[in-house]
Design a protein around this motif. Structure first.
Motif, short mmCIF file in Angstrom:
data_model
loop_
_atom_site.label_atom_id
_atom_site.label_comp_id
_atom_site.label_asym_id
_atom_site.label_seq_id
_atom_site.Cartn_x
_atom_site.Cartn_y
_atom_site.Cartn_z
N GLY A 1 1.30 10.84 -9.64
CA GLY A 1 0.54 10.85 -10.88
C GLY A 1 0.51 9.51 -11.60
O GLY A 1 -0.04 9.41 -12.70
N GLY A 2 1.10 8.50 -11.01
CA GLY A 2 1.10 7.17 -11.62
C GLY A 2 -0.20 6.44 -11.35
O GLY A 2 -1.07 6.91 -10.62
N GLN A 3 -0.32 5.30 -11.97
CA GLN A 3 -1.53 4.48 -11.82
C GLN A 3 -1.12 3.06 -11.47
O GLN A 3 -0.20 2.51 -12.09
CB GLN A 3 -2.32 4.50 -13.12
CG GLN A 3 -3.62 3.75 -13.06
CD GLN A 3 -4.36 3.80 -14.39
OE1 GLN A 3 -3.83 4.22 -15.41
NE2 GLN A 3 -5.59 3.35 -14.38
N VAL A 4 -1.77 2.47 -10.49
CA VAL A 4 -1.54 1.09 -10.11
C VAL A 4 -2.74 0.28 -10.59
O VAL A 4 -3.87 0.56 -10.20
CB VAL A 4 -1.36 0.95 -8.58
CG1 VAL A 4 -1.20 -0.51 -8.19
CG2 VAL A 4 -0.16 1.77 -8.12
N LYS A 38 0.82 -1.22 0.00
CA LYS A 38 0.00 0.00 0.00
C LYS A 38 0.85 1.27 0.00
O LYS A 38 0.58 2.17 -0.78
CB LYS A 38 -1.00 0.00 1.15
CG LYS A 38 -1.96 1.18 1.10
CD LYS A 38 -3.06 1.05 2.11
CE LYS A 38 -4.05 2.18 2.11
NZ LYS A 38 -3.72 3.38 1.41
N ALA A 94 2.18 1.69 -3.55
CA ALA A 94 1.10 2.11 -4.46
C ALA A 94 0.70 3.56 -4.19
O ALA A 94 0.51 4.34 -5.14
CB ALA A 94 -0.10 1.18 -4.31
N ASP A 95 0.60 3.94 -2.93
CA ASP A 95 0.24 5.33 -2.58
C ASP A 95 1.28 6.31 -3.12
O ASP A 95 0.94 7.38 -3.63
CB ASP A 95 0.10 5.49 -1.07
CG ASP A 95 -1.12 4.80 -0.50
OD1 ASP A 95 -2.02 4.41 -1.30
OD2 ASP A 95 -1.19 4.64 0.73
N ILE A 135 3.35 5.88 -5.72
CA ILE A 135 3.23 5.93 -7.19
C ILE A 135 2.06 6.83 -7.58
O ILE A 135 2.17 7.69 -8.45
CB ILE A 135 3.06 4.51 -7.77
CG1 ILE A 135 4.38 3.73 -7.62
CG2 ILE A 135 2.62 4.54 -9.23
CD1 ILE A 135 4.26 2.25 -7.90
N GLU A 136 0.92 6.64 -6.92
CA GLU A 136 -0.27 7.44 -7.25
C GLU A 136 -0.10 8.90 -6.86
O GLU A 136 -0.60 9.79 -7.56
CB GLU A 136 -1.50 6.82 -6.58
CG GLU A 136 -1.87 5.49 -7.21
CD GLU A 136 -2.96 4.73 -6.48
OE1 GLU A 136 -3.27 5.08 -5.31
OE2 GLU A 136 -3.50 3.78 -7.07
N SER A 137 0.65 9.18 -5.79
CA SER A 137 0.87 10.57 -5.39
C SER A 137 1.70 11.34 -6.41
O SER A 137 1.65 12.56 -6.48
CB SER A 137 1.54 10.65 -4.02
OG SER A 137 2.92 10.32 -4.11
#
Length: 107
Positions: free
Chosen positions: A46-49, A36, A39-40, A42-44
């Motif tokens: 601008g990426g996508q999981v 988690k 993933a958080d 990467i998403e912070s």
């Protein structure tokens, strides 16, 4: 309940290493404490999981870099960087022929 076979195999492997006594365990379950936060992060940025998506093929550019992933449902995933989170056995099956000659993938 936990099978101790995994722990014993890991301990045996670690104890045979030069710095095997320097090991630690997560203070919680791996999805929450390890996956988690990754993933958080990467998403912070601008990426996508994308979870629960099977890769059918890794398409390459002429320079042997990743062009895109083709999923089994027909979707195409493109990006600036890719993380391929799968067991090594599966990666070996999907490895493009052009990559099999690269020393990194021969190990």
């Amino acid at each position: 309940e936990l099978s101790m076979q995994c722990i014993l195999i890991a301990l045996n492997s670690f104890l045979q290493e030069k710095h095997g006594s320097k090991m630690a365990f997560l203070d919680g379950n791996p999805p929450e404490r390890l996956c988690k936060p990754i993933a958080d992060h990467i998403e912070s940025l601008g990426g996508q999981v994308i979870l629960n998506s099977r890769i059918q093929k890794i398409e390459l550019n002429a320079d042997k870099s990743v062009k895109h992933f083709v999923l089994t449902n027909g979707n195409i995933i493109t990006g600036d960087a890719y993380v391929f989170a799968t067991p090594v056995d599966i990666l070996k099956l999907l490895l493009p022929e052009d990559w099999k000659e690269i020393s990194y993938f021969k190990k």
